[in-house]
Structures are given as structure tokens and as C-alpha cells.
Write an enzyme that holds these catalytic residues in place. Structure first.
Site, PDB file in Angstrom:
ATOM      1  CB  VAL A 263      -0.948   0.001   1.223  1.00 37.62           C
ATOM      2  CG1 VAL A 263      -1.626   1.356   1.403  1.00 37.62           C
ATOM      3  CG2 VAL A 263      -2.003  -1.097   1.061  1.00 37.62           C
ATOM      4  CD  GLU A 264       2.355   3.718   3.759  1.00 34.93           C
ATOM      5  OE1 GLU A 264       2.766   4.703   3.122  1.00 34.93           O
ATOM      6  OE2 GLU A 264       1.479   3.808   4.638  1.00 34.93           O
TER       7      GLU A 264
END
Length: 329
Positions: free
Chosen positions: A123-124
């Protein structure tokens, strides 16, 4: 603007290093002057060092524009599509396979599931492939001195970043990250880097930008420090009765677990769990494309994910990606 006195030899050295002229190093706005003095008197950072960095920092309007329209302001049915893609899933499976031994060790050491660590990376930064294009120095300077809604927070992060650059020998004018000043595989802000980063390969350096082993260990340590509960659920799907006070239960933008399992069951929130009645919990509603809502009961581990990013949307995206990764592993 306040006029500084004669520039010291050390200051001239820093100025020359960063390509500054004597005239540029001569004047300071009042707030920046106070920041320089605070770092010197309270944190033992030479004023010349801070002066040189502030001279080099540049205000970036696009950073202010970006923080003013965060992804987390979108409804769930738009938000999840950013992260729950076939490519991110397949890349995550490949990342897991490539770093299986490190992930197993991190999970065993800190009690955090491997899929959660991988999902955070996914996600990051898409597993380290997109770590950000803004200089961290510019991001924190811009938001710390030119973004009043959160300038206190970001000014303190700038202070932490300068300290971090001294402690870890990080080239402060070169490191790039997100528009909010987050860095590395797991996008740690400066304070998190200082407090939670670990040297997981024992080479004497905590490197979250170039060392995936340190990054994996640090993400796991972050969750352990935020009271991740080993082998406990994260969130449970729920359905509600017609008389359930959904608006009341889900009101507010905070992430604090405002109720208990027993509280929610008493008011018509239905979910299957063997957890004790006094377990902290909260009902979250996620807007779907058809205008209806899906409901989940967030538990202490869900709250732990929101310590990484305060949005319940973020926590749910991490949870869903982690489930997909585990299923396809």
C-alpha cells in the site's frame, strides 16, 4: 524579517556546501529564526547546520495542493481500487517469495503476521518501487512553515528530520519521499524512523531507504510497539438491525475504539466472534458503489493499523490486501 549578525566561518562552510551566497544566508523570517534557535538550545543542533538546510529548502505549492486533497477523503468504493489491484497482488506475492526468510524472522520476532508486513509495503510504496518524488526537506519545510492547518506537526517533523539526518548520517538535502515527508519502503515519517526503525540485519545502520531487511523489521517493530495482538483478529464483518443507531455508532472521524463487543451486540450490531465481551471495538461503515454500506467491527489490531495511517479506509485496504496475499501465497 530579522537581520542576523556576521556569518560565522562554520556557517559559510555550510552555505558554500549547499551553494548559498552570503546575502542568502543573511536574513530570516521570525518563525524560522525561532526554529533555528530552538534546535540549537534544546537539541544541540548547530545553528549553522539548520540555517544551511533552511536556505536549501524550497516551498512547493504542489505539496500543499496534494495534502489538501488526500486519497482518504474519497469513499471506500473509489479508495480501494487504488490498492486492491491484480498487479499489486502479484507483485506482493513475488515480494513475499523473495524475502520469505526475513519476513518469517520478523513475524517470529515481533508477533506480526507476514501478510500484514507485506501489505503495508504494498500500500505504501508498491513494495519499494514508488518511494516518493519530493525531497523530504522541501515537504517538511513547506508544510511546517506554509501550511497553517498542520504546521505545528510538520514543523516538529522537520525538527525530527534534522536530528535524524545527524544521528543516521542521512544526506538531508537528497532523500526523497512522499508529499508528507515519509521515507523508504514503509514510508516512515521522521519521528517514526527515529523511534521505531531497527537494524534488522545487524550491519550497524538503520537504513529504511536502501535496505529492505531493515525496512521489514522496522514495520514489524512499529506494530509491536503499537500493541499488535498476536493471533487475534483485526476486523469482523457485521450486519445491522433496522433499529441499530448506526449514525451514532459510526459518527466522528476518529479511530478510537469507542465501544466494547458487548456494547455493539446490545444495540443490534450482529457479528460472529468468540472474543470476550469487554474487548474494545467500534463499528465502521464503508460506502459501496451502489450507495449502500458494508459494516465491519474494528478490533484492537485494526486500531493498531490506524496508528500507521489514521484513516479507517487505509486500515481496511491493508486488511483486504493482506487477506488476498495470504490466499495467493
Amino acid at each position: 524579517m530579522t537581520k542576523l549578525g556576521a556569518i560565522s566561518v562554520v556557517n559559510l562552510f555550510f552555505a558554500a556546501t549547499l551553494g548559498l551566497t552570503t546575502a542568502q544566508a543573511d536574513t530570516w523570517p521570525e518563525e524560522e529564526q525561532a526554529f533555528i534557535e530552538m534546535l540549537e538550545t534544546e537539541h544541540n543542533i548547530p545553528r549553522e547546520r539548520t540555517e544551511a538546510l533552511l536556505h536549501n529548502a524550497q516551498k512547493q505549492q504542489e505539496i500543499i495542493d496534494a495534502i489538501s486533497r488526500p486519497w482518504e477523503a474519497r469513499p471506500w468504493h473509489e479508495y480501494y481500487k487504488i490498492f486492491l489491484t491484480e498487479k499489486r497482488l502479484q507483485d506482493g506475492v513475488a515480494f513475499w517469495q523473495a524475502h520469505e526468510e526475513t519476513l518469517q524472522r520478523a513475524s517470529a520476532t515481533y508477533g506480526v503476521p507476514e501478510e500484514i508486513i507485506v501489505a503495508i509495503m504494498g500500500v505504501e510504496t508498491s513494495y519499494g518501487t514508488i518511494m516518493g518524488r519530493h525531497r523530504v526537506l522541501d515537504a517538511l519545510y513547506t508544510l511546517g512553515f506554509h501550511y497553517p492547518p498542520r504546521q505545528a506537526f510538520f514543523r516538529d517533523e522537520l525538527r525530527q528530520f534534522i536530528q535524524l539526518s545527524e544521528e543516521e548520517n542521512i544526506p538531508a538535502t537528497e532523500i526523497k519521499g512522499s508529499y508528507a515527508g515519509a521515507m523508504g519502503y514503509g514510508q516512515f515519517i521522521s519521528s517514526s524512523y527515529r523511534y521505531y526503525a531497527v537494524d534488522f540485519d545487524n550491519d550497524g545502520v538503520r537504513d529504511l531507504m536502501g535496505n529492505v531487511v531493515d525496512a521489514i523489521g522496522s514495520v514489524a517493530n512499529y506494530f509491536a510497539k503499537h500493541r499488535w495482538q498476536h493471533s487475534q483478529p483485526i476486523a469482523i464483518p457485521a450486519w445491522v438491525s433496522s433499529d441499530t443507531p448506526v449514525a451514532e455508532l459510526t459518527s466522528g472521524r476518529g479511530q478510537t475504539l469507542t465501544h466494547t463487543v458487548a456494547d455493539l451486540k446490545k444495540v443490534g450490531v450482529n457479528f460472529i466472534t468468540a472474543l470476550p465481551d469487554d474487548t474494545r471495538a467500534r463499528l465502521f461503515a464503508f460506502e459501496e458503489a451502489n450507495g449502500e454500506f458494508s459494516y465491519w467491527v474494528g478490533l484492537p489490531n485494526f486500531y493498531a493499523i490506524t496508528r500507521y495511517n489514521h484513516s479507517p479506509l487505509y486500515a481496511m485496504a491493508v486488511l483486504q490486501l493482506a487477506k488476498q496475499l495470504r490466499e495467493h501465497r
